[in-house]
Design a protein around this motif. Sequence first.
Motif, PDB file in Angstrom:
ATOM      1  N   TYR A 366       0.872  -1.162   0.000  1.00  0.00           N
ATOM      2  CA  TYR A 366       0.000   0.000   0.000  1.00  0.00           C
ATOM      3  C   TYR A 366       0.920   1.226   0.000  1.00  0.00           C
ATOM      4  N   GLU A 367       0.408   2.380  -0.452  1.00  0.00           N
ATOM      5  CA  GLU A 367       1.309   3.527  -0.546  1.00  0.00           C
ATOM      6  C   GLU A 367       0.576   4.853  -0.416  1.00  0.00           C
ATOM      7  N   ASN A 372       5.854   3.673   1.463  1.00  0.00           N
ATOM      8  CA  ASN A 372       5.275   2.365   1.183  1.00  0.00           C
ATOM      9  C   ASN A 372       4.924   1.671   2.495  1.00  0.00           C
ATOM     10  N   THR A 442      -9.023  -2.219  -0.801  1.00  0.00           N
ATOM     11  CA  THR A 442      -8.430  -1.174  -1.642  1.00  0.00           C
ATOM     12  C   THR A 442      -7.465  -0.259  -0.913  1.00  0.00           C
ATOM     13  N   GLY A 443      -7.482  -0.289   0.407  1.00  0.00           N
ATOM     14  CA  GLY A 443      -6.606   0.611   1.141  1.00  0.00           C
ATOM     15  C   GLY A 443      -6.541   0.253   2.604  1.00  0.00           C
ATOM     16  N   PHE A 451      -3.483   4.762   3.004  1.00  0.00           N
ATOM     17  CA  PHE A 451      -2.529   4.158   2.068  1.00  0.00           C
ATOM     18  C   PHE A 451      -3.356   3.344   1.078  1.00  0.00           C
ATOM     19  N   THR A 452      -3.255   3.664  -0.212  1.00  0.00           N
ATOM     20  CA  THR A 452      -4.024   2.930  -1.216  1.00  0.00           C
ATOM     21  C   THR A 452      -3.249   1.701  -1.683  1.00  0.00           C
ATOM     22  N   ARG A 453      -3.997   0.669  -2.067  1.00  0.00           N
ATOM     23  CA  ARG A 453      -3.369  -0.592  -2.436  1.00  0.00           C
ATOM     24  C   ARG A 453      -2.640  -0.452  -3.767  1.00  0.00           C
TER      25      ARG A 453
END
Length: 458
Positions: A366-367, A372, A442-443, A451-453
Amino acid sequence: MAQDQLSAFVAGTAKDFDVPGLAVGILLDGQETYASHGVTSLDNPLPVDQHTLFHLASVTKTFTATALMRLVAEGRVDLDAPVRRYVPELRLADERTAERITVLNLLNHTAGLDWNLMDGDEEDGSLAGFVARMAGLPLIAEPDARASYSQAGYNLAGRVVEKVTGRSFEKAVAQLVLEPVGLSDTVFDEADVMVRRFAVGHNRDEGGTLRTAQPWKAFRPGTRGNNPGGGAASSVADLLRWARFQLGDGAGVLPAEALHRMREQTVELRASTLGDGFGICWFLREVDGVRTVGHGGSGNGQFAELLIVPERNFAVVALANAGPEGYPCNQSVVRWALEHYLGVVEEDPEPVPYDEARAREVAGRYEIDAMNLDIAGDGRRLTLAVGIKPEIRAASDTEMPPDYPAAEMGFLTGDGDEYIIAEGGLKGQRGYFSRDANGAVTGVDLAGRLFTRARQPN
């Protein structure tokens, strides 16, 4: 509570967490109590006391928000007005978002902005320069859709202050807030820090040895573009004075109703260590049936914590100069103070046993824009690691804080998406996994940031 009991606890806690310097202040019914232990720096040691300056990092946001609320009370800023009324040059990745975000969206982290922009070494370090680069900042949601903690949003709020007052952010905040409250040891410029006694941050190297953290702040020396979100330095004594002001009627700065409005919930948070919701800047959290108001900060080897309990006329401040242990060290101080001064007890929930199917479902990268976050399962436990992106490190010629290595985490219920970290420098941090309409993960929220996947593991 006797002074010697507080002093003994502070000394023991600093030793337990191997923190070189720890400064603590307690305010109860108008009475201040201080205890400190250790030194400002392992290389050039001086005793830490209640007047030693530490880098506050994100606790700075409380000054920024209060300055803006004064401008609101004076009729110079409208909380519900679009930011472009004050910063017409604002450009974002999406034009519609740039038109819609309001001043309040910045102050309660609902603008849909990603966490931050990392300054390039050759770029303009001013707030104007920061805002000029915001078109490159990812957007994570529509304005008002959700809360996600954003340093960039507060730096943009600082530019609003500059545009409205016609002064630099630092001079405007000093005039609007710091000077009227009497915060003589709260400063932004490192030239003002170095003429006072100040703490140096420390980080652990790969062998576990504490080393002096450089640069002193978490961003490039001379950069002002991050000051509204995290550039102030201050002392325990000044932060207790700040807490006393927040418990008062706003005299000399803004009306009492405007001050108290800042600690009214504007948006709800789910399963967050930051609290149950955001006020105007403040983290709002109920602990053992008691409502608290607070903010924390993490810099380069320095950690700050300020917690206020308005209904009990109480505040606690903890400042520590080592990472990553400074965070759990400060949390330990806050919990001890709540229990021993107020009888308020906070306990972390217990995670459920490891579930391989659930681990596989959430594992992956995730970022956010600068970091990261990696989640992995090994058949026995689920772990979380987070750190600055390698390309961000490679592009900078200044040292950055070390990454957080993989630490055990666990789900809090058998069928929910909420989790808690069980060890390491992020121990006690809580968050949750988000899903799309089809139920796919998704996050993940950590420390109030989404943090989105990016990908699943191979």
